[in-house]
Design a protein around this motif. Structure first.
Motif, PDB file in Angstrom:
ATOM      1  N   GLY A   1       7.238   3.224  -5.446  1.00 27.27           N
ATOM      2  CA  GLY A   1       6.903   1.859  -5.816  1.00 27.27           C
ATOM      3  C   GLY A   1       6.467   1.759  -7.255  1.00 27.27           C
ATOM      4  N   HIS A   2       5.866   0.637  -7.610  1.00 28.88           N
ATOM      5  CA  HIS A   2       5.515   0.389  -9.013  1.00 28.88           C
ATOM      6  C   HIS A   2       4.447   1.341  -9.519  1.00 28.88           C
ATOM      7  CE1 HIS A   2       2.234  -1.954  -7.126  1.00 28.88           C
ATOM      8  NE2 HIS A   2       1.604  -1.872  -8.281  1.00 28.88           N
ATOM      9  N   ASP A   3       3.577   1.842  -8.625  1.00 30.98           N
ATOM     10  CA  ASP A   3       2.515   2.757  -9.038  1.00 30.98           C
ATOM     11  C   ASP A   3       3.095   4.065  -9.586  1.00 30.98           C
ATOM     12  OD1 ASP A   3       2.038   1.175  -6.532  1.00 30.98           O
ATOM     13  OD2 ASP A   3      -0.055   1.640  -6.966  1.00 30.98           O
ATOM     14  N   ASP A   4       3.929   4.693  -8.774  1.00 35.14           N
ATOM     15  CA  ASP A   4       4.482   5.996  -9.159  1.00 35.14           C
ATOM     16  C   ASP A   4       5.416   5.860 -10.352  1.00 35.14           C
ATOM     17  OD1 ASP A   4       4.490   8.742  -8.792  1.00 35.14           O
ATOM     18  OD2 ASP A   4       6.212   8.723  -7.441  1.00 35.14           O
ATOM     19  N   TYR A   5       6.152   4.753 -10.419  1.00 34.02           N
ATOM     20  CA  TYR A   5       7.066   4.573 -11.544  1.00 34.02           C
ATOM     21  C   TYR A   5       6.301   4.452 -12.859  1.00 34.02           C
ATOM     22  CZ  TYR A   5      10.575   2.592 -14.653  1.00 34.02           C
ATOM     23  OH  TYR A   5      11.405   2.361 -15.719  1.00 34.02           O
ATOM     24  N   MET A   6       5.243   3.641 -12.886  1.00 34.59           N
ATOM     25  CA  MET A   6       4.486   3.493 -14.129  1.00 34.59           C
ATOM     26  C   MET A   6       3.786   4.793 -14.489  1.00 34.59           C
ATOM     27  SD  MET A   6       4.001   1.559 -16.615  1.00 34.59           S
ATOM     28  CE  MET A   6       3.116   2.036 -18.109  1.00 34.59           C
TER      29      MET A   6
ATOM     30  N   ILE B   1      -3.457   4.692 -12.299  1.00 35.00           N
ATOM     31  CA  ILE B   1      -2.135   4.070 -12.304  1.00 35.00           C
ATOM     32  C   ILE B   1      -1.339   4.496 -11.072  1.00 35.00           C
ATOM     33  CG2 ILE B   1       0.103   4.032 -13.483  1.00 35.00           C
ATOM     34  CD1 ILE B   1      -1.499   4.241 -16.139  1.00 35.00           C
ATOM     35  N   ARG B   2      -1.358   5.785 -10.753  1.00 34.63           N
ATOM     36  CA  ARG B   2      -0.528   6.279  -9.652  1.00 34.63           C
ATOM     37  C   ARG B   2      -1.081   5.937  -8.270  1.00 34.63           C
ATOM     38  NH1 ARG B   2       1.369  12.209  -7.461  1.00 34.63           N
ATOM     39  NH2 ARG B   2       3.436  11.540  -6.809  1.00 34.63           N
ATOM     40  N   TYR B   3      -2.409   5.820  -8.154  1.00 37.82           N
ATOM     41  CA  TYR B   3      -2.997   5.711  -6.810  1.00 37.82           C
ATOM     42  C   TYR B   3      -3.754   4.401  -6.563  1.00 37.82           C
ATOM     43  CZ  TYR B   3      -1.936  10.666  -7.130  1.00 37.82           C
ATOM     44  OH  TYR B   3      -1.294  11.866  -7.325  1.00 37.82           O
ATOM     45  N   HIS B   4      -3.600   3.397  -7.426  1.00 34.54           N
ATOM     46  CA  HIS B   4      -4.394   2.189  -7.215  1.00 34.54           C
ATOM     47  C   HIS B   4      -3.993   1.425  -5.950  1.00 34.54           C
ATOM     48  CE1 HIS B   4      -1.045   0.416  -9.650  1.00 34.54           C
ATOM     49  NE2 HIS B   4      -1.276  -0.676  -8.942  1.00 34.54           N
ATOM     50  N   SER B   5      -2.790   1.675  -5.419  1.00 33.25           N
ATOM     51  CA  SER B   5      -2.380   1.053  -4.157  1.00 33.25           C
ATOM     52  C   SER B   5      -2.525   2.004  -2.962  1.00 33.25           C
ATOM     53  CB  SER B   5      -0.918   0.580  -4.242  1.00 33.25           C
ATOM     54  OG  SER B   5      -0.737  -0.357  -5.263  1.00 33.25           O
TER      55      SER B   5
ATOM     56  N   ASP C   1       0.839  -1.193   0.000  1.00 34.93           N
ATOM     57  CA  ASP C   1       0.000   0.000   0.000  1.00 34.93           C
ATOM     58  C   ASP C   1       0.879   1.249   0.000  1.00 34.93           C
ATOM     59  OD1 ASP C   1      -2.010  -1.828   0.225  1.00 34.93           O
ATOM     60  OD2 ASP C   1      -2.848  -1.036   2.095  1.00 34.93           O
ATOM     61  N   THR C   2       0.424   2.288  -0.659  1.00 31.66           N
ATOM     62  CA  THR C   2       1.194   3.525  -0.758  1.00 31.66           C
ATOM     63  C   THR C   2       0.575   4.616   0.109  1.00 31.66           C
ATOM     64  OG1 THR C   2      -0.026   4.207  -2.745  1.00 31.66           O
ATOM     65  CG2 THR C   2       2.023   2.976  -3.068  1.00 31.66           C
ATOM     66  N   PHE C   3       1.348   5.671   0.353  1.00 28.05           N
ATOM     67  CA  PHE C   3       0.937   6.759   1.237  1.00 28.05           C
ATOM     68  C   PHE C   3       1.791   7.982   0.930  1.00 28.05           C
ATOM     69  CE2 PHE C   3       3.887   3.785   3.162  1.00 28.05           C
ATOM     70  CZ  PHE C   3       4.968   4.593   3.471  1.00 28.05           C
TER      71      PHE C   3
ATOM     72  N   TYR D   1      -4.541   2.745  -0.655  1.00 31.49           N
ATOM     73  CA  TYR D   1      -5.707   2.297   0.102  1.00 31.49           C
ATOM     74  C   TYR D   1      -6.103   3.251   1.223  1.00 31.49           C
ATOM     75  CZ  TYR D   1      -6.379  -2.057  -2.384  1.00 31.49           C
ATOM     76  OH  TYR D   1      -6.660  -2.978  -3.367  1.00 31.49           O
ATOM     77  N   PRO D   2      -5.177   3.963   1.866  1.00 32.39           N
ATOM     78  CA  PRO D   2      -5.615   4.934   2.875  1.00 32.39           C
ATOM     79  C   PRO D   2      -6.598   5.961   2.302  1.00 32.39           C
ATOM     80  CG  PRO D   2      -3.274   4.528   3.096  1.00 32.39           C
ATOM     81  CD  PRO D   2      -3.706   3.814   1.837  1.00 32.39           C
ATOM     82  N   LEU D   3      -6.451   6.298   1.026  1.00 29.48           N
ATOM     83  CA  LEU D   3      -7.382   7.232   0.392  1.00 29.48           C
ATOM     84  C   LEU D   3      -8.644   6.532  -0.072  1.00 29.48           C
ATOM     85  CD1 LEU D   3      -8.164   9.974  -0.896  1.00 29.48           C
ATOM     86  CD2 LEU D   3      -6.985   9.207  -2.961  1.00 29.48           C
ATOM     87  N   HIS D   4      -8.510   5.547  -0.978  1.00 30.67           N
ATOM     88  CA  HIS D   4      -9.729   5.048  -1.612  1.00 30.67           C
ATOM     89  C   HIS D   4     -10.480   4.017  -0.789  1.00 30.67           C
ATOM     90  CE1 HIS D   4      -7.771   1.348  -3.148  1.00 30.67           C
ATOM     91  NE2 HIS D   4      -6.815   2.080  -3.670  1.00 30.67           N
ATOM     92  N   LYS D   5      -9.894   3.553   0.323  1.00 25.16           N
ATOM     93  CA  LYS D   5     -10.645   2.700   1.246  1.00 25.16           C
ATOM     94  C   LYS D   5     -11.103   3.477   2.480  1.00 25.16           C
ATOM     95  CE  LYS D   5     -10.466  -1.572   3.936  1.00 25.16           C
ATOM     96  NZ  LYS D   5     -11.047  -0.990   5.149  1.00 25.16           N
ATOM     97  N   HIS D   6     -10.205   4.279   3.051  1.00 21.18           N
ATOM     98  CA  HIS D   6     -10.490   4.952   4.317  1.00 21.18           C
ATOM     99  C   HIS D   6     -10.855   6.429   4.181  1.00 21.18           C
ATOM    100  CE1 HIS D   6      -9.196   1.460   6.635  1.00 21.18           C
ATOM    101  NE2 HIS D   6      -8.123   1.381   5.856  1.00 21.18           N
ATOM    102  N   GLY D   7     -10.619   7.025   3.022  1.00 20.20           N
ATOM    103  CA  GLY D   7     -10.930   8.441   2.855  1.00 20.20           C
ATOM    104  C   GLY D   7      -9.929   9.369   3.520  1.00 20.20           C
ATOM    105  N   ALA D   8      -8.731   8.879   3.802  1.00 19.16           N
ATOM    106  CA  ALA D   8      -7.693   9.710   4.414  1.00 19.16           C
ATOM    107  C   ALA D   8      -7.030  10.601   3.368  1.00 19.16           C
ATOM    108  CB  ALA D   8      -6.647   8.830   5.084  1.00 19.16           C
ATOM    109  N   TYR D   9      -6.413  11.667   3.830  1.00 19.64           N
ATOM    110  CA  TYR D   9      -5.628  12.605   3.007  1.00 19.64           C
ATOM    111  C   TYR D   9      -6.483  13.378   1.996  1.00 19.64           C
ATOM    112  CZ  TYR D   9      -1.682   9.804   4.753  1.00 19.64           C
ATOM    113  OH  TYR D   9      -0.771   9.144   5.546  1.00 19.64           O
ATOM    114  N   MET D  10      -7.782  13.377   2.144  1.00 17.83           N
ATOM    115  CA  MET D  10      -8.626  14.093   1.182  1.00 17.83           C
ATOM    116  C   MET D  10      -8.443  15.603   1.259  1.00 17.83           C
ATOM    117  SD  MET D  10     -12.149  11.852   0.933  1.00 17.83           S
ATOM    118  CE  MET D  10     -12.632  12.743  -0.557  1.00 17.83           C
TER     119      MET D  10
END
Length: 306
Positions: free
Chosen positions: A214-219, A238-242, A164-166, A244-253
């Protein structure tokens, strides 16, 4: 060659639903025609982190090293090095074939080569959203950044490629899995980086935010710098699919701008196919290859810098 990826398995992603109608992602039916299975290919719950397993200590150690090592300085250095895109030149399909030798041995949901997951994701999306060809292609290429694990790309350690990314450069949100290990990260104690906004400002836009490497930001960098014509929602996925703090928990909005909020709707659509389309049903690569080759030609140059 087989490369072991210590991919974390976490708690199942909560379903999000939007109503049907038109092409506006805000009005899409997330379910489409795709039925979320009750279990993965092995009969277990998807991303079930709480369940006791023999891998639990390995996964926790992965996150300990990841959380201690992913600093603002490290991410800046990786982006500078890999953002030069001077490792090689190859086509999208050549990269897919390179990944065909990779098996994510730690993925709790699939034990097939990466190309199987890419095609399963893309084909599931294609079935439910036949008119969104850019989304089909995004499904196909979203994990190509995992070539960072390959020797010719530096054979980066697992903690610098998957998981997971952050954001870095601001306070780590407590919804991040194994949050306790961030306390060993130098940025946690740095007043420049340990406040809610850190080096950012409210509504600055996620494109201004450094994400853990990670692989998200590189691609994302590969696609962007090679002048892809994918819409911004494709690059966002592509950049944010990992992330999860954002798209699962709504953090960093609080860091998002209006464009991010619109693109997030597409990410919510994409995530279910990324996570739940994994199965032992094989895709006939040669049968679907001409279609995806046509999309690659439409949205990317023939050769890309990596």
């Amino acid at each position: 060659m087989t490369i072991t990826i210590e991919q974390p398995q976490l708690d199942a992603v909560a379903e999000r639903k939007v109503t049907a109608g038109g092409g506006d992602p805000a009005e899409l039916v997330l379910d489409g025609g795709f039925v979320v299975p009750d279990a993965n290919a092995f009969g277990n719950t998807f991303r079930d982190y709480d369940k006791e397993s023999e891998r639990q200590q390995t996964v926790e150690e992965f996150y300990r090293v990841n959380h201690v090592s992913q600093t603002h300085e490290f991410v800046s250095r990786m982006r500078d090095e890999y953002g030069r895109l001077d490792k090689t030149e190859m086509s999208i399909w050549e990269c897919i074939e390179l990944l065909n030798g990779f098996i994510d041995d730690s993925d709790p949901d699939l034990d097939m080569p990466q190309i199987e997951h890419l095609l399963q994701t893309a084909e599931a999306i294609r079935k439910d959203y036949p008119d969104e060809d850019w989304l089909h292609l995004t499904g196909l290429i979203h994990d190509l950044g995992k070539v960072l694990l390959h020797p010719s790309f530096g054979e980066l350690p697992q903690w610098a490629v998957v998981g997971d990314t952050f954001p870095v450069g601001c306070a780590f949100d407590e919804c991040n899995v194994h949050f306790k290990y961030f306390k060993e990260n130098p940025d946690y104690h740095n007043p420049k980086f340990n406040t809610k906004f850190g080096v950012y400002s409210e509504g600055c836009g996620l494109d201004k935010v450094l994400m853990s490497w990670g692989h998200d930001d590189y691609m994302y960098l590969v696609a962007k710098e090679n002048k892809t014509t994918l819409p911004s929602a494709g690059l966002f996925i592509i950049r944010y699919h990992s992330f999860y703090p954002l798209h699962k928990h709504g953090a960093y909005m609080h860091l998002m701008n209006d464009e991010d909020k619109e693109n997030l709707k597409w990410l919510h659509v994409f995530n279910k196919y990324d996570l739940y389309s994994k199965s032992n049903v094989r895709i006939d690569v040669e049968k679907v290859k001409p279609y995806y080759m046509s999309l690659i030609k439409k949205y990317f140059p023939e050769k890309l810098r990596w």
